[in-house]
Scaffold this motif. Structure first.
Motif, short mmCIF file in Angstrom:
data_model
loop_
_atom_site.label_atom_id
_atom_site.label_comp_id
_atom_site.label_asym_id
_atom_site.label_seq_id
_atom_site.Cartn_x
_atom_site.Cartn_y
_atom_site.Cartn_z
N ALA A 25 0.83 -1.20 0.00
CA ALA A 25 0.00 0.00 0.00
C ALA A 25 0.86 1.24 0.00
N ASP A 37 -4.07 -1.18 -4.53
CA ASP A 37 -3.23 -2.30 -4.93
C ASP A 37 -2.24 -1.90 -6.03
N ASP A 49 -9.70 0.92 1.61
CA ASP A 49 -8.26 1.04 1.73
C ASP A 49 -7.88 2.10 2.77
N GLY A 96 -8.60 -0.30 -5.56
CA GLY A 96 -8.11 0.44 -4.40
C GLY A 96 -6.63 0.75 -4.52
N LEU A 111 -10.88 5.56 -2.35
CA LEU A 111 -10.14 4.63 -1.49
C LEU A 111 -10.84 4.45 -0.15
#
Lengths: 338, 539
Positions: free
Chosen positions: A29, B145, A126, B143, A121
Motif C-alpha cells: 500500500a 493495490d 483502503d 483500491g 479509497l
C-alpha cells in the motif's frame, strides 16, 4: 495471499493468516501510494525475512498446523491533499504515532494525491480514517454507508474563504462580489470546499454566475497555484482557503501584486470520517474512543500540542452528519453530489 | 555496391499532380487554420508578460535542484518504484500483445475482412484511453493495490503492442512458413518454426521500445496517486516547490536515458547483427538483455509485493459491481451531449496546434539533434549532446507541469494547453526526427553537391524531399498520442474534453463518465483512422 480474504467479512477466514501478512500488505500500500515519512521504507534484509516468514507460514498453513495468528490490519489514516502536501505528510506521521499510542493499535498513514482518489479509497476500504474537506466528506459518507464523522477542529465550524484579485484590476477590498463577474477567475481544486464549493455558492447568492466567468473558470488544482496564478495576472481573480492565505501571509509569501478582496461568510469544513470496515475490525466503541481521543487533546500537553499545532487548531470538537447538510445541499445544486 | 545494383529501377517521373495527395494536404492546412482560429491568437492578446517572474523561478530552479539527503533518499526509492511499474507494465503488455496478435493479424482472417476489421476496432477501447484514465478507473475497483499501476500501463500498451505485433507478423517473409505448410506441417508448427523466427528481431526491437515508453507512463500514473516519481512530483508541484520538482525531473530523465540507451543498443543489435554466421548462433548480448529484463521483472513483482490474489478477491468483484451498476446506462441528456461535442472540438484544436508546434520545433532542431555522419568538431558534438539532453528534459517534464508554467505567461484559453502538449511532444518528436535524419538517404544531396549545387540548395532539393515523408508520418503518428495526452492538460482555462472528464469523475457521476469516455474513445479512433489514411497517402 490472505489479504483479499481478510477484508470482506462475508468470506470466512478459513486459512489462518500468517502473522506477517499485514506487513507485506502495508508495504504494498505504501508503495502504491508512494513512500512517505509515515511509511518508512523497510530495509531489504527485513523485507527478505518477511518473505521467508510468509513462505514458511504459507507452508505451515497448508499443513493445517499453524495456530490462527489473527493479528489485525493496522488502522489506515489518510488525508485529502489541500494545503501543503509536505505538511500533510508530516502532520499525519505525527497523528499516526499519537493515535497508535492512545488506542493501542497499529496506525499507518497512507498518502494520497487526489481528492477523488481519497473518496474512492475510502469507499473501497483502503482508508479507514480520513481527514476530509466538507464536500469530500459528504461524497465519501454518501458512497460508504455506515461511515461516521468523528471530530472537527474548533475553527472548522466557522471556516472562511478569501477572494483575491490582482492589483492591476484596481479593485479595492469590498464585500460586493459582483465586480468579479467580468474578471478571469480561477478556483482551486474542483471538489475543494473552500476553494470551489462554498465560494461558488456565495457568488451565486450575490447574483454572479459561478461558471460564467469570461472564458470559463479555471481550476488551478491547489491553493498555492491559485495564489501564483492571480499574482501573475493570467487569472485576475481567484479564491482560496483563508487558513492557507493567513499561513502564507505570516510567512511573508504573499506576492505584492495579490490583493485580499473579500472574506466569505462562515461555513463548516474539515472533519475526520471513519469507515464501517474499521468499526468491524476494532469494535463498536471505536468511534467513541476516537472522538474522545481527539477532543481530549490538550494544548498544555507538549505531545498533544504538536498535533494541534500541525492542524492549526486550538482543540478538536465532536461533530455530526447534520453539520454538513448545507454543504450536501449546495453540492447537489452545483451537481457535485449525486 | 550490391545494394545499389539490386535496387528496383526508379518509377517513371510523375508528370501530373497527385490529386489525392493535394486533397489531403489542403484538408490538413484547413484543419490547422481552423485550430488557429479557435486558439484566440487573432482576436486579442494572448501573452501575459507580468507572469514571467514565476516562469523565471521555474527555470532558475533547474540550476539548483533540491539535493538534501532526506529528499534524495525519497527520490531514490521513488525511482525504483517507477522502474518496477514500468518493467511490469511493459512486460505484461508484451505478453498481452503476443497473445492478442494472432487474433488481429491479417493472416489469421485471410479473406474474411469484416472479422479482421471488427477485431481491430475492438482494440480502440483499450487504446483510446490514456494510461492515467485507466489508472483512475482501476483505483475505483482495486483500491491501493499495485496492480492499478501495472494494469493501467499494460491495458493500453497491450492493445498497441498487439496491433504492431500483428503488423510485424503480416509483413514478415512467409517463405519458410509456406514451405512448412506445403511439406505437411500443422498450422501451429508452421507459424512457430516458419514465421516466428523471421519476425523475432522486429518483435524484440519493439518490445524494448515499449519499455522506454513505459517509464514515462509510469510517471504520469504517479500524478494520479499510483506512487513513485510521479507521486513525489505531484506533491512538490502542488505546493510549487520548483527545486524539488526539478530533482524529480532529473531522476526521471536519468531513468529515461538509461532506458533509451539500453533500448537503442538492443534495437541496433537486432538491425545489424555482428558479422560471421551470427544467424546460426545465439547472440550473447541479446540473450543477456532479455535475461536481464526478465530478472528485473521478477524483482519488480517482489518489490511491489504484487500478488494475483487481489485481482480475484471478493472485494474487487464487489467494487467492480458497484462501478458498473453506477456507470450503466450512460447519461444521454442533451446538455451533456452538447458539452461533449463542444469540448471534443476544442480537444482536436489543442492537439492539432500542439502537434504543429512540436513538428516545426523538431524539424528546426533536427540538424543539431542528429548525430553527425562524418567525424565532426568538438563544438558540433557539444551542440548535439546539449540538444539531445534538452529534448530529454522537455519530455521528462509531464504535460500538466508545462501547462501550469505556460499559463503564467499566457492568458487562459486553448493556447497554453496546446503549447504544453507541443513542448512535451517536441521532446519526443525531436528525437525521432533526429534519428530519421541520421538514417536518411544521403545520396541525392551528395549528388547535387557533386554537380555543383550550393549547400543550401542541396539540402532544399536533396535532403528535404527524402525526409518529408518520414517526418510527416511521425507527426501524424504522434497526433494520435497527443490527442490522448490532451485529456491530461487543460484543467486550467478552456481545456477540452479532459476538463469535462475531470469534472464528472470528481463529482462521481459515473453515468456521465461513461458518456465522456465513450466520446474520448470515438475521438481517438477517428483520429487514428484519419492519421492512418493520411500517412498512407502522403508517404
Amino acid at each position: 495471499m490472505g489479504r483479499s480474504l481478510s477484508r470482506s467479512p462475508e468470506v470466512p477466514r478459513a486459512p489462518p493468516r500468517p502473522s506477517s501478512a499485514h506487513v507485506v500488505r502495508s508495504a504494498a500500500a505504501a508503495r502504491s501510494g508512494g513512500p512517505g515519512p509515515g511509511s518508512v521504507p523497510r530495509p531489504f534484509a527485513y523485507r527478505a525475512r518477511t518473505v521467508i516468514a510468509l513462505l514458511l507460514a504459507a507452508v505451515l498453513a497448508g499443513c493445517g498446523a499453524a495456530p490462527a495468528a489473527d493479528r489485525q490490519e493496522p488502522l489506515r489514516i489518510g488525508a485529502v491533499p489541500d494545503q501543503d502536501p509536505e505538511v500533510l505528510q508530516r502532520l499525519h506521521g505525527t497523528v499516526a504515532d499519537s493515535l497508535s499510542e492512545a488506542l493501542g493499535v497499529d496506525v499507518e498513514y497512507v498518502p494520497v494525491t487526489d481528492y477523488a482518489a481519497a473518496v474512492s479509497l475510502f469507499r473501497t476500504g483502503d482508508l479507514d480514517l480520513v481527514w476530509f474537506g466538507g464536500l469530500t466528506g459528504v461524497q465519501a459518507r454518501l458512497q460508504t454507508p455506515g461511515s461516521v464523522p468523528i471530530a472537527q477542529r474548533d475553527v472548522d465550524a466557522d471556516f472562511h474563504s478569501v477572494f483575491v484579485v490582482n492589483e492591476a484590476t484596481g479593485l479595492a477590498p469590498s464585500d460586493d462580489l459582483a465586480p468579479l463577474a467580468d474578471l478571469r477567475f480561477t478556483y482551486g481544486s474542483e471538489t475543494s470546499t473552500s476553494g470551489r464549493l462554498m465560494p461558488a455558492w456565495f457568488l451565486a447568492e450575490q447574483g454572479v454566475d459561478p461558471a460564467g466567468f469570461p472564458g470559463g473558470p479555471g481550476f488551478s488544482g491547489s491553493h498555492d497555484a491559485t495564489l501564483a496564478l492571480v499574482a501573475s495576472g493570467s487569472y485576475q481573480a481567484g479564491v482560496l482557503n483563508e487558513q492557507v492565505f493567513e499561513a502564507r501571509k505570516a510567512a511573508g509569501e504573499i506576492p505584492p501584486s495579490v490583493v485580499r478582496y473579500a472574506r466569505s461568510p462562515a461555513y463548516s469544513d474539515y472533519h475526520w470520517l471513519l469507515g464501517p470496515d474499521a468499526v468491524e475490525r476494532f469494535g463498536d466503541d471505536l468511534p467513541q474512543r476516537l472522538t474522545d481521543h481527539f477532543t481530549g487533546l490538550s494544548a498544555d500537553d507538549p505531545a498533544d500540542a504538536e498535533v494541534l499545532d500541525l492542524f492549526g487548531a486550538e482543540s478538536f470538537v465532536p461533530t455530526e452528519a447534520a453539520n454538513y447538510e448545507q454543504i450536501e445541499q449546495i453540492g447537489r445544486d452545483l451537481g457535485l453530489v449525486n | 555496391m550490391t545494394a545499389v545494383l539490386s535496387r528496383a529501377a526508379p518509377p517513371g517521373p510523375r508528370l501530373r499532380r497527385n490529386r489525392r495527395r493535394w486533397g489531403w494536404s489542403l484538408a490538413g492546412l484547413a484543419l490547422v487554420a481552423w485550430s488557429l482560429a479557435g486558439s484566440g491568437l487573432f482576436p486579442g492578446p494572448v501573452v501575459n508578460p507580468a507572469g514571467s517572474g514565476e516562469v523565471g523561478r521555474f527555470l532558475s530552479a533547474a540550476l539548483r535542484p533540491e539535493l538534501g539527503a532526506g529528499f534524495l533518499a525519497v527520490v531514490t526509492e521513488a525511482t525504483l518504484v517507477t522502474l518496477a511499474y514500468a518493467v511490469l507494465g511493459a512486460g505484461l503488455s508484451v505478453l498481452l500483445g503476443a497473445l492478442g496478435a494472432p487474433l488481429v493479424a491479417r493472416a489469421t482472417w485471410g479473406r474474411r475482412r469484416p472479422g479482421w476489421r471488427a477485431t481491430r476496432a475492438a482494440l480502440a477501447l483499450p487504446r483510446g484511453l490514456h494510461e492515467a484514465v485507466w489508472g483512475l478507473l482501476l483505483v475505483n475497483v482495486l483500491g491501493l493495490d499495485p496492480w492499478v499501476g501495472v494494469l493501467a500501463i499494460a491495458i493500453p500498451y497491450g492493445a498497441i503492442t498487439a496491433k504492431v505485433f500483428a503488423d510485424l507478423l503480416d509483413e514478415a517473409p512467409r517463405g519458410g512458413h509456406d514451405a512448412l505448410l506445403a511439406a505437411g506441417a500443422g498450422r501451429a508448427s508452421a507459424v512457430l518454426y516458419g514465421l516466428l523466427p523471421t519476425a523475432a528481431g522486429g518483435l524484440l526491437s519493439y518490445s524494448f521500445y515499449r519499455l522506454e515508453c513505459a517509464v514515462r507512463s509510469a510517471v504520469v500514473l504517479g500524478l494520479i496517486g499510483a506512487g513513485g516519481l510521479g507521486y513525489q512530483l505531484a506533491l512538490s508541484f502542488s505546493s510549487l516547490r520548483w527545486e524539488q520538482v526539478w530533482t524529480t525531473v532529473y531522476a526521471l530523465a536519468a531513468l529515461c536515458l538509461a532506458a533509451d540507451v539500453a533500448g537503442r543498443a538492443v534495437r541496433r543489435r537486432v538491425a545489424a547483427p555482428p558479422p560471421g554466421g551470427a544467424a546460426y548462433r545465439r547472440d550473447r548480448v541479446l540473450t543477456g538483455a532479455v535475461a536481464a529484463v526478465v530478472a528485473l521483472a521478477v524483482w519488480s513483482a517482489w518489490y511491489l509485493a504484487l500478488t494475483p490474489a487481489a485481482l480475484f478477491s471478493a472485494r474487487t468483484a464487489e467494487q467492480l459491481g458497484y462501478v458498473v451498476s453506477a456507470a450503466w446506462p450512460p447519461a444521454t441528456d442533451g446538455g451533456l451531449l452538447a458539452t461533449v461535442w463542444a469540448t471534443a472540438l476544442v480537444t482536436i484544436q489543442m492537439s492539432v496546434l500542439g502537434i504543429v508546434f512540436a513538428t516545426v520545433g523538431a524539424v528546426a532542431l533536427a540538424p543539431f539533434a542528429a548525430r553527425p555522419s562524418a567525424p565532426a568538431g568538438a563544438a558540433r558534438r557539444a551542440v548535439g549532446v546539449l540538444t539531445r539532453l534538452g529534448l530529454l528534459l522537455l519530455r521528462a517534464v509531464p504535460p500538466p507541469v508545462w501547462a501550469l508554467v505556460l499559463l503564467f505567461v499566457l492568458l487562459p484559453g486553448v493556447l497554453p494547453g496546446a503549447l504544453a502538449i507541443g513542448v512535451y511532444t517536441m521532446g519526443v518528436l525531436g528525437r525521432l526526427v533526429g534519428e530519421a535524419v541520421e538514417e536518411a538517404d544521403r545520396r541525392p544531396s551528395a549528388a547535387l553537391r557533386a554537380s555543383g549545387a550550393s549547400a543550401a540548395g542541396s539540402r532544399l532539393y536533396g535532403t528535404a524531399p527524402t525526409l518529408a515523408g518520414p517526418v510527416l508520418a511521425l507527426a501524424l503518428y504522434r497526433w494520435e498520442v497527443a490527442i490522448r495526452d490532451t485529456v491530461l492538460v487543460g484543467l486550467l482555462g478552456a481545456g477540452g474534453i479532459g476538463v469535462l472528464l475531470s469534472a464528472e469523475t470528481s463529482s462521481f457521476d459515473w453515468a456521465a463518465v461513461t458518456t465522456v469516455l465513450t466520446a474520448i474513445v470515438l475521438l481517438t479512433f477517428l483520429v487514428d483512422l484519419v492519421s492512418d489514411r493520411a500517412r498512407a497517402v502522403l508517404r
